[in-house]
Design an enzyme around this catalytic site. Structure first.
Site, PDB file in Angstrom:
ATOM      1  N   HIS A 169      -5.267  -3.154  -3.096  1.00 44.97           N
ATOM      2  CA  HIS A 169      -4.875  -2.214  -4.158  1.00 44.97           C
ATOM      3  C   HIS A 169      -4.740  -2.886  -5.519  1.00 44.97           C
ATOM      4  O   HIS A 169      -4.353  -2.236  -6.482  1.00 44.97           O
ATOM      5  CB  HIS A 169      -3.564  -1.517  -3.789  1.00 44.97           C
ATOM      6  N   SER A 190       0.798  -1.227   0.000  1.00 51.45           N
ATOM      7  CA  SER A 190       0.000   0.000   0.000  1.00 51.45           C
ATOM      8  C   SER A 190       0.831   1.278   0.000  1.00 51.45           C
ATOM      9  O   SER A 190       0.397   2.288  -0.532  1.00 51.45           O
ATOM     10  CB  SER A 190      -0.962  -0.004   1.187  1.00 51.45           C
ATOM     11  N   LYS A 235     -11.598   1.288  -2.237  1.00 49.23           N
ATOM     12  CA  LYS A 235     -10.512   1.804  -3.089  1.00 49.23           C
ATOM     13  C   LYS A 235     -10.995   1.809  -4.536  1.00 49.23           C
ATOM     14  O   LYS A 235     -11.819   2.635  -4.878  1.00 49.23           O
ATOM     15  CB  LYS A 235      -9.249   0.997  -2.806  1.00 49.23           C
TER      16      LYS A 235
HETATM   17  C1  LIG Z   1      -6.869   0.004   2.941  1.00 51.09           C
HETATM   18  C2  LIG Z   1      -6.312  -1.327   3.248  1.00 51.09           C
HETATM   19  C3  LIG Z   1      -6.920  -2.179   4.163  1.00 51.09           C
HETATM   20  C4  LIG Z   1      -8.078  -1.729   5.019  1.00 51.09           C
HETATM   21  O1  LIG Z   1      -9.229  -1.607   4.292  1.00 51.09           O
HETATM   22  P1  LIG Z   1     -10.391  -0.632   4.838  1.00 51.09           P
HETATM   23  O2  LIG Z   1     -11.605  -1.111   4.146  1.00 51.09           O
HETATM   24  O3  LIG Z   1      -9.977   0.736   4.474  1.00 51.09           O
HETATM   25  O4  LIG Z   1     -10.456  -0.844   6.317  1.00 51.09           O
HETATM   26  C5  LIG Z   1      -6.410  -3.437   4.328  1.00 51.09           C
HETATM   27  N1  LIG Z   1      -5.313  -3.850   3.646  1.00 51.09           N
HETATM   28  C6  LIG Z   1      -4.673  -3.039   2.774  1.00 51.09           C
HETATM   29  C7  LIG Z   1      -3.474  -3.546   2.050  1.00 51.09           C
HETATM   30  C8  LIG Z   1      -5.150  -1.748   2.557  1.00 51.09           C
HETATM   31  O5  LIG Z   1      -4.500  -0.942   1.737  1.00 51.09           O
END
Ligand SMILES: *Cc1c(COP(=O)(O)O)cnc(C)c1O
Length: 391
Positions: free
Chosen positions: A205, A177, A237
């Protein structure tokens, strides 16, 4: 509580103090930030869907039909038709028998690891895994081990055969991330298979972005679903809405329904949000041009940044970090960009390791080529005046 102001002051002196900004209006490249128009390169809205009118309409129709809130946990009366339909559609999308919705990705990772492992078991994690995978590993009470970033050879050397009756789980981000690089997934899959370990892939991602059909990191590597038997995906995302899911075999999902505490002891997400995500999933499948356009913008950015001699990393994903080094330098870069009306947040420890503070630039299919060029022009000035103090 007297020491709290003290600690906050120290944090500020160390350039680690974090502040929020208030955004007026919808997510997108052009933001109103604390009342000021800014061009932003830091959301995870990779496909530009967060404010898509079709999602908004689906949300409104969903709310008209199912109300604003779910009113209960999934195991009580909160599991509504839109949740069920979305689970079926997500399972089909990622090629697995079942999928289970969670309220957030953070909760999904806590739930899945602690439902599957207990004391005496082992969990192995990439050193740069997302905080939610780390926290999930820690609360599971399993033996917690980390391997150097992307170093599957080190993992393979240190991973012993599971002891009788004990379980081993390997967990990794698909696309990291804060770095944007990819996990060595073919290698991790082989190691997991040979050592009879589970592989949990967090593709927050990758889904929607990687692979011709947007099926994520597995599709990118040409691997089938069996390579990572436990797939976690987030919906906030590339999908532009909110929530997360875990997909896999029937028995996995049933186990999570019985045992994942962050699934059981929480209110089901609003059904209208599930309706919006269903609309988003259709767009993710039917509009591959968004991925194509994103790839073009990433190449445009990398070409330009390369010509300027900016400290790019090896990332080919829409996450394009520029390594600054110290937190102070990353903050200065961010402030200089802000003076030019460009918003890129500085990412500092503990989110990234000490000495690796950076600008985390993210691109979206909603950006125009002219906007990317404006960013490059601004970066050229900042780089010329400030340089980096990265080692
Ligand atoms: C954003 C993210 C999460 C958490 O997801 P949310 O729905 O925002 O709580 C988990 N793992 C990774 C790799 C992320 O980038």
């Amino acid at each position: 509580m007297d020491y709290l102001p003290h600690e906050l002051e120290r944090r500020r002196a160390d350039h680690l103090y974090r502040v929020r900004r208030t955004i007026d209006g919808p997510q997108g490249p052009a933001l109103q930030v604390d009342g000021r128009p800014m061009l932003a390169f830091c959301s995870n809205d990779y496909l530009g869907l967060a404010a898509d009118p079709r999602l908004v309409q689906a949300l409104q129709r969903g709310a008209a039909r199912y109300g604003a809130g779910s009113g209960a946990a999934h195991l009580v009366t909160g599991h509504m038709r839109p949740h069920q339909a979305l689970e079926e559609e997500l399972a089909e999308f990622v090629g697995r028998p079942r999928a289970l919705l969670f309220s957030t990705g953070y909760m999904a990772n806590l739930g899945v690891i602690s439902a599957l492992l207990g004391s005496g078991d082992s969990v192995w994690e990439d050193r740069l895994n997302h905080a939610s995978l780390i926290d999930g590993g820690l609360i599971s009470r399993a033996r917690f081990r980390r391997y150097p970033h992307g170093d599957s050879a080190s993992l393979e050397r240190r991973l012993d055969a599971p002891r009788e009756g004990k379980r081993t789980l390997i967990a990794s981000d698909g696309v990291f991330s804060m770095d944007g690089d990819l996990a060595p997934l073919p290698e991790l899959a082989r190691i997991a298979r040979q050592r009879r370990a589970w592989l949990l892939l967090d593709d927050a991602h990758g889904l929607g972005v990687l692979g011709a059909q947007g099926r994520g990191t597995l599709e990118h590597f040409g691997l089938d679903p069996g390579a990572a038997p436990i797939l976690m995906g987030t919906l906030g995302k590339a999908f532009g809405t909110f929530g997360a899911f875990v997909a896999g075999e029937e028995a996995l999902v049933e186990t999570l329904i019985q045992q994942a505490r962050s699934y059981i002891y929480t209110t089901a997400p609003p059904p209208a949000v599930a309706e919006a995500t269903r609309a988003s999933l259709r767009i993710v499948r039917e509009e591959p041009w968004r991925r194509e356009r994103l790839r073009e913008l990433v190449s445009r950015f990398r070409r330009g940044a390369g010509q300027l001699g900016l400290p790019l990393t090896a990332s080919e994903s829409p996450i394009q970090p520029l390594l600054a080094g110290s937190a102070q330098c990353a903050l200065r870069w961010s402030q200089r960009l802000e003076e030019q009306g460009i918003l890129v947040t500085a990412i500092r420890p503990p989110t990234v390791p000490e000495g690796e503070a950076r600008l985390r630039i993210t691109l979206s299919a909603a950006h125009s080529e002219a906007q990317v060029e404006r960013l490059l022009g601004a970066l050229e000035e900042v780089w010329r005046d400030e340089g980096s103090d990265a080692a």
